[in-house]
Design an enzyme around this catalytic site. Structure first.
Site, short mmCIF file in Angstrom:
data_model
loop_
_atom_site.label_atom_id
_atom_site.label_comp_id
_atom_site.label_asym_id
_atom_site.label_seq_id
_atom_site.Cartn_x
_atom_site.Cartn_y
_atom_site.Cartn_z
N GLY A 130 0.78 -1.23 0.00
CA GLY A 130 0.00 0.00 0.00
C GLY A 130 0.81 1.28 0.00
N GLU A 131 2.14 1.18 0.14
CA GLU A 131 2.96 2.40 0.11
C GLU A 131 2.83 3.10 -1.23
OE1 GLU A 131 7.02 1.61 1.03
OE2 GLU A 131 6.61 0.84 3.04
N GLN A 176 -9.80 20.66 13.16
CA GLN A 176 -9.12 20.66 14.46
C GLN A 176 -8.05 21.75 14.42
OE1 GLN A 176 -8.61 16.39 16.17
NE2 GLN A 176 -8.62 16.09 13.95
N LYS A 182 -26.89 27.62 17.73
CA LYS A 182 -26.99 26.19 18.05
C LYS A 182 -25.84 25.77 18.95
CE LYS A 182 -24.32 24.48 14.07
NZ LYS A 182 -23.06 24.54 14.72
N ASP A 216 -20.52 18.21 5.63
CA ASP A 216 -20.01 16.85 5.79
C ASP A 216 -21.17 15.86 5.79
OD1 ASP A 216 -18.67 14.52 6.39
OD2 ASP A 216 -17.57 15.33 8.10
#
Length: 319
Positions: free
Chosen positions: A44-45, A103, A200, A230
């Site tokens: 998967g690299e 974040q 909210k 999202d």
């Protein structure tokens, strides 16, 4: 506007996240996308190969860090390293959608600040400049010690609503939370409309509870504007609250259509008449809907790349 850079030192490359957008930018600029390949080892690299000389060139790499986020981020970091080792003059990273931006601060103890971490990774890999569109929080620009150009989609979204057969006196621009008031105000200025705010609280990520609505929306056409949609919980809940409080109809728009999980189902079952998004994220077939209209940011991106390459002012594009 058409550009001609076919025989210049400008090189434009695309990775896997949003090839159609990169191709559109290339066509506008009159260049061919650079020859490169992204392959994987059996475990998967990511393996990247640049298949043409870029020595002494100003290289622009187009890559949104959209789903699968980690895969696309690693592709970008490895590509930057490859370009640096191929003796490029400058490495300019064009990130239509900057992932991990939600974040951006420590909201509670022992949380990471991933928006800063990604900025550090891009710089360490070797990027000289970053061109982004609608960061989740504008202060993320301060996380970079390299040059950054922060473009905005509000002009594109606003122009679309000007083409709609809407009475300007009936329009109200609505921010789905207090954090998006600046964005809503910018659209309101362009459409010469008042604003309203949905107050909210969010008990946990992707879960929102509407408290009340600040502003007059009774009998009005409301346009909800956000940077990211999202799971569509916030936007559909807000739309329902607007209708329940007397709004005539509700449109919604955003810069980045993440549209994960139940998003499309929620939008199709909601009172939202139309959702306007941009193509900073490539939409798969399952994320398409008759209610969703996608606008292109290719001209904006091409103009920014051109101005950076020609050492012209980019500030005019911020408005």
């Amino acid at each position: 506007m058409a550009y001609q850079y076919a025989n210049s030192k400008l090189k434009l490359f695309s990775l896997n996240s949003n090839y159609p957008l990169a191709q559109e930018i290339a066509e506008i600029m009159g260049v061919e996308l650079g020859k490169s390949s992204v392959k994987h080892f059996s475990d998967g690299e990511v393996q990247i190969s640049i298949e043409e000389s870029i020595r002494g060139c100003d290289v622009f790499i187009v890559q949104s860090t959209s789903a699968p986020v980690n895969e696309h981020l690693m592709e970008l970091l490895i590509m930057i390293d490859a370009v640096k080792r191929a003796s490029a003059k400058t490495i300019n990273v064009v990130i239509p959608y900057y992932g991990y931006a939600r974040q951006d601060r420590k909201a509670k103890a022992r949380e990471p600040i991933t928006a800063k971490l990604v900025a550090n990774l891009l710089e360490t890999a070797g990027a000289d400049r970053v061109i982004v569109l609608d960061l989740h929080a504008p202060q993320i620009q301060g996380f970079f010690d390299i040059l950054i150009d922060h473009l905005q989609a509000v002009p594109i979204l606003s122009e679309y609503f000007k083409t709609k057969d809407l009475n300007p006196d009936d329009i109200v621009i609505v921010s789905p939370d207090h954090g998006g008031v600046t964005r809503a105000r910018k659209m309101a200025e362009r459409l010469k409309a008042p604003i309203a705010i949905i107050d909210k609280r969010r008990p946990k990520p992707n879960v929102a509870e509407v408290m009340n609505i600040v502003g007059n929306i009774e009998g009005k056409v409301c346009i909800l504007i956000d940077d990211i949609i999202d799971t569509a919980g916030t936007i559909t809940l807000g739309a329902n609250a607007l209708i329940q409080n007397g709004a005539k109809e509700v449109y919604a728009c955003c810069s980045h259509p993440v549209l994960s999980g139940p998003a499309i189902e929620r939008i199709e079952n909601s009172v939202i008449k139309e959702l306007i998004v941009t193509n900073t994220i490539q939409l798969s077939d399952e994320k398409r809907s008759p209610k969703v209209k996608q606008l292109s940011v290719a001209n904006l991106m091409a103009d920014a790349i051109s101005r950076v390459y020609e050492n012209k002012s980019v500030s005019t594009l911020f408005d």
